[in-house]
Scaffold this motif. Structure first.
Motif, PDB file in Angstrom:
ATOM      1  N   GLU A  69       1.237  -1.229  -0.087  1.00  0.00           N
ATOM      2  CA  GLU A  69       0.476   0.123   0.114  1.00  0.00           C
ATOM      3  C   GLU A  69       1.022   1.347   0.354  1.00  0.00           C
ATOM      4  N   ARG A  70       1.809   1.404   0.992  1.00  0.00           N
ATOM      5  CA  ARG A  70       2.195   2.605   0.617  1.00  0.00           C
ATOM      6  C   ARG A  70       3.802   2.508  -0.558  1.00  0.00           C
ATOM      7  N   ILE A  76      -4.939   2.633  -5.140  1.00  0.00           N
ATOM      8  CA  ILE A  76      -5.408   2.054  -4.732  1.00  0.00           C
ATOM      9  C   ILE A  76      -6.943   2.009  -4.623  1.00  0.00           C
ATOM     10  N   GLU A 125     -10.684  -0.319  -4.110  1.00  0.00           N
ATOM     11  CA  GLU A 125     -10.879  -1.428  -2.904  1.00  0.00           C
ATOM     12  C   GLU A 125     -12.563  -1.227  -2.781  1.00  0.00           C
ATOM     13  N   LEU A 130      -7.721   2.074   5.804  1.00  0.00           N
ATOM     14  CA  LEU A 130      -8.009   3.045   5.478  1.00  0.00           C
ATOM     15  C   LEU A 130      -9.071   4.146   6.272  1.00  0.00           C
ATOM     16  N   ARG A 138      -1.231   2.508  10.206  1.00  0.00           N
ATOM     17  CA  ARG A 138      -1.508   1.898   8.574  1.00  0.00           C
ATOM     18  C   ARG A 138      -1.823   3.446   7.989  1.00  0.00           C
ATOM     19  N   VAL A 140      -7.135   6.659  -3.658  1.00  0.00           N
ATOM     20  CA  VAL A 140      -8.210   5.660  -3.172  1.00  0.00           C
ATOM     21  C   VAL A 140      -9.212   5.732  -3.920  1.00  0.00           C
ATOM     22  N   SER A 160      -8.945  -6.045  -2.879  1.00  0.00           N
ATOM     23  CA  SER A 160      -8.191  -4.288  -3.104  1.00  0.00           C
ATOM     24  C   SER A 160      -7.117  -4.529  -4.416  1.00  0.00           C
ATOM     25  N   MET A 188      -4.250  -2.903  -6.529  1.00  0.00           N
ATOM     26  CA  MET A 188      -3.470  -1.819  -6.323  1.00  0.00           C
ATOM     27  C   MET A 188      -2.604  -2.429  -8.314  1.00  0.00           C
TER      28      MET A 188
END
Length: 276
Positions: free
Chosen positions: A97-98, A103, A105, A114, A147, A159, A214, A216
């Motif tokens: 994720e970082r 992202i 979801e 999140l 997170r 996101v 998710s 990514m």
């Protein structure tokens, strides 16, 4: 392919693992691609471990130890490098994720991690880990809150959250917790890099997934998918499966309420909880 780069091997356990993997590979006279062929993965994958861009894997570490005749050296380092403040099955996805550029979801049961408030996260954790100590519960709640720092980072990803209407109608904790949680989602959705949509009950045929998913994407690596069920999670990197999930996600996004209508529904549901 990530090229070998100079790391401070003592900066953290993952960097030390990467440095040791590189040392053993070079001692064996192998390139990243050649090593990848011997352990049935790509040279790019090997490069990600050496550059500390991916958390090491226990099974692969065992194969590498056998190949290099290094006892359990990499396996022991792997256990150290995989120490995490989040659930082990989610730790790899949390790390990715970082690095993600986007992202996307789908949340069929719970508010996405999140976007969770501390109260909501604590209520979930107490329910799912009812036999764990209060200290363990609080450790996991802190890990989830930390997170969320990815949303504050200068490299913050775009996101996109699709939340099934069932999430709104299923109270977690008391009514005050739910009211605060839904108001928080509305507040977060006002940020320029966060979009929230609600998939209503009337669009059930587009609810293509029965678990959290998710998708990514990254600027320097192929997209991947993370799926999660009760107490388990899985990373999917097979291109055909990733593409299929991305297409299904697009269909759900098209069937969901507009962002504006979604926020109206979230806000009105929050007020309903607050009045109870």
């Amino acid at each position: 392919m990530p090229q070998p780069k100079d790391l401070d091997p003592y900066s953290d356990a993952r960097a030390f693992y990467g440095a040791e993997l590189r040392r053993l590979r070079e001692r064996a006279g192998l390139t990243q691609e050649q090593l990848g062929e011997r352990v049935f993965c790509s040279g790019t994958y090997i490069g990600m471990f050496e550059s500390a861009d991916r958390r090491p894997q226990q099974d692969l570490s065992r194969i590498l130890d056998d190949l290099f005749d290094s006892g359990e050296h990499l396996q022991r380092l792997c256990r150290l490098a995989r120490t995490s403040k989040v659930a082990d099955y989610f730790a790899d996805a949390a790390d990715l994720e970082r690095r993600a550029r986007t992202i996307s979801e789908y949340a069929p049961v719970l508010v996405p991690g999140l976007l969770q408030t501390e109260g909501y996260a604590r209520a979930i954790t107490r329910t799912t880990m009812r036999f764990s100590s209060p200290e363990r519960v609080e450790d996991l709640v802190r890990g989830r809150m930390e997170r969320q720092g990815v949303l504050e980072d200068e490299r913050t990803p775009v996101v996109w959250e699709i939340i099934h209407e069932a999430v709104l109608r299923s109270p977690i904790g008391d009514h005050e917790v739910m009211a605060r949680q839904l108001r928080h989602v509305v507040e977060m959705a006002t940020r320029h890099h966060i979009v929230v949509q609600v998939l209503p009950f009337t669009a059930m045929k587009e609810a293509f997934m029965d678990s959290m998913v998710s998708v990514m994407s990254f600027g320097d690596a192929p997209s991947l998918v993370y799926t999660e069920g009760a107490g388990s999670g899985r990373l999917i990197e097979e291109p055909a499966l990733v593409e299929r999930s991305a297409q299904s996600y697009d269909l759900a996004r098209a069937a969901a309420l507009s962002p504006a209508d979604s926020l109206d529904l979230l806000a009105s549901t929050a007020e309903d909880y607050a009045k109870r």
